[in-house]
Scaffold this motif. Structure first.
Motif, PDB file in Angstrom:
ATOM      1  N   ALA A  49      42.539  37.214  32.581  1.00  0.00           N
ATOM      2  CA  ALA A  49      42.767  35.760  31.996  1.00  0.00           C
ATOM      3  C   ALA A  49      43.771  34.759  32.919  1.00  0.00           C
ATOM      4  O   ALA A  49      43.872  33.561  33.072  1.00  0.00           O
ATOM      5  N   GLY A  50      44.854  35.498  33.570  1.00  0.00           N
ATOM      6  CA  GLY A  50      45.392  35.013  34.379  1.00  0.00           C
ATOM      7  C   GLY A  50      47.323  35.241  34.661  1.00  0.00           C
ATOM      8  O   GLY A  50      46.831  35.601  32.863  1.00  0.00           O
ATOM      9  N   VAL A  51      47.927  35.264  34.760  1.00  0.00           N
ATOM     10  CA  VAL A  51      49.063  35.388  34.335  1.00  0.00           C
ATOM     11  C   VAL A  51      49.445  34.138  33.523  1.00  0.00           C
ATOM     12  O   VAL A  51      49.929  34.626  32.575  1.00  0.00           O
ATOM     13  N   ASP A  52      48.665  32.927  33.365  1.00  0.00           N
ATOM     14  CA  ASP A  52      49.324  31.861  32.168  1.00  0.00           C
ATOM     15  C   ASP A  52      48.231  32.144  30.747  1.00  0.00           C
ATOM     16  O   ASP A  52      48.686  31.654  29.958  1.00  0.00           O
ATOM     17  N   GLY A  53      47.041  32.570  31.173  1.00  0.00           N
ATOM     18  CA  GLY A  53      46.276  33.090  30.021  1.00  0.00           C
ATOM     19  C   GLY A  53      45.124  32.624  30.072  1.00  0.00           C
ATOM     20  O   GLY A  53      44.388  32.151  29.023  1.00  0.00           O
ATOM     21  N   SER A  54      45.569  31.655  31.181  1.00  0.00           N
ATOM     22  CA  SER A  54      44.378  30.292  30.706  1.00  0.00           C
ATOM     23  C   SER A  54      42.786  30.484  31.632  1.00  0.00           C
ATOM     24  O   SER A  54      41.946  29.378  31.003  1.00  0.00           O
ATOM     25  N   ALA A  55      42.608  31.394  32.078  1.00  0.00           N
ATOM     26  CA  ALA A  55      41.730  31.409  32.316  1.00  0.00           C
ATOM     27  C   ALA A  55      40.070  31.903  31.667  1.00  0.00           C
ATOM     28  O   ALA A  55      41.171  32.972  30.915  1.00  0.00           O
ATOM     29  N   ALA A  56      38.909  30.642  31.681  1.00  0.00           N
ATOM     30  CA  ALA A  56      37.775  31.703  30.791  1.00  0.00           C
ATOM     31  C   ALA A  56      37.479  32.547  31.527  1.00  0.00           C
ATOM     32  O   ALA A  56      37.497  33.269  31.964  1.00  0.00           O
TER      33      ALA A  56
END
Length: 199
Positions: free
Chosen positions: A165-172
């Protein structure tokens, strides 16, 4: 219509996205449907702290969901290579279904999301399998006959569907991650249907 319980906890939405993809795979199997449920957050003293009805998304899981389902897909974000506290709290409260054999002989799979590529996905998936084995469930993974398992450069493991998801959790979800989650849901539903026919 038989139902697969797709049960998860999601903090930022990544595990929920995986759950939705698994549910799509379940619905691709004739005669099968997904019953999507979640669990409430817990406090630092391990008590449920949410209201009885979630503000949005699917309802909270109830004992009848476990009884009525013919299979289970269990999802959690990763917390240092382990499942998140809300999922563990829920599983720790299943002494009754364990004694009664509610889940015995039913197929199950697991799925997770991490912030980083090597954030403990496989350890988390394995940690989620252990209680399901104690319940007598039949665990399924993703075979390498799924082309996306060889192609993925993000999430996706033979132990279950996953997402980075990436460090900020934003990856789709990537195309491969979504494909594998759908495939896992479909595989779970197909297995449950075959097992149901054999009973």
């Amino acid at each position: 219509m038989q139902e697969i319980l797709v049960l998860y906890y999601s903090h930022r939405g990544s595990v929920r996205a995986l759950a939705e993809a698994l549910a799509l795979g379940v619905h691709q199997v004739p005669g099968m449907a997904a019953r999507v449920r979640t669990v409430p957050r817990v406090s630092t003293v391990c008590e449920a702290v949410e209201s009885d009805v979630p503000a949005d998304g699917p309802p909270y899981v109830e004992p009848a969901d476990l009884q009525e389902c013919v299979g289970l897909a269990l999802g959690s974000p990763t917390r240092f290579g382990n499942m998140a506290a809300p999922v563990k709290y829920f599983l720790d409260g299943l002494a009754g279904p364990w004694v009664n054999g509610t889940l015995t002989g039913k197929p199950a799979c697991v799925f997770t999301s991490t912030a980083s590529q090597h954030g403990g996905q496989e350890a988390t998936l394995l940690s989620m399998m252990v209680p399901l084995l104690h319940h007598g469930m039949l665990l399924l993974g993703l075979p390498y006959s799924e082309p996306a398992l060889n192609a993925t450069r993000s999430g996706g493991t033979p132990y279950g569907a996953s997402h980075v998801a990436g460090v900020d959790g934003s990856a789709a979800l990537t195309e491969d991650e979504r494909t594998l989650a759908v495939a896992l849901g479909r595989r779970l539903a197909e297995t449950a249907r075959r097992l149901g026919g054999a009973r």
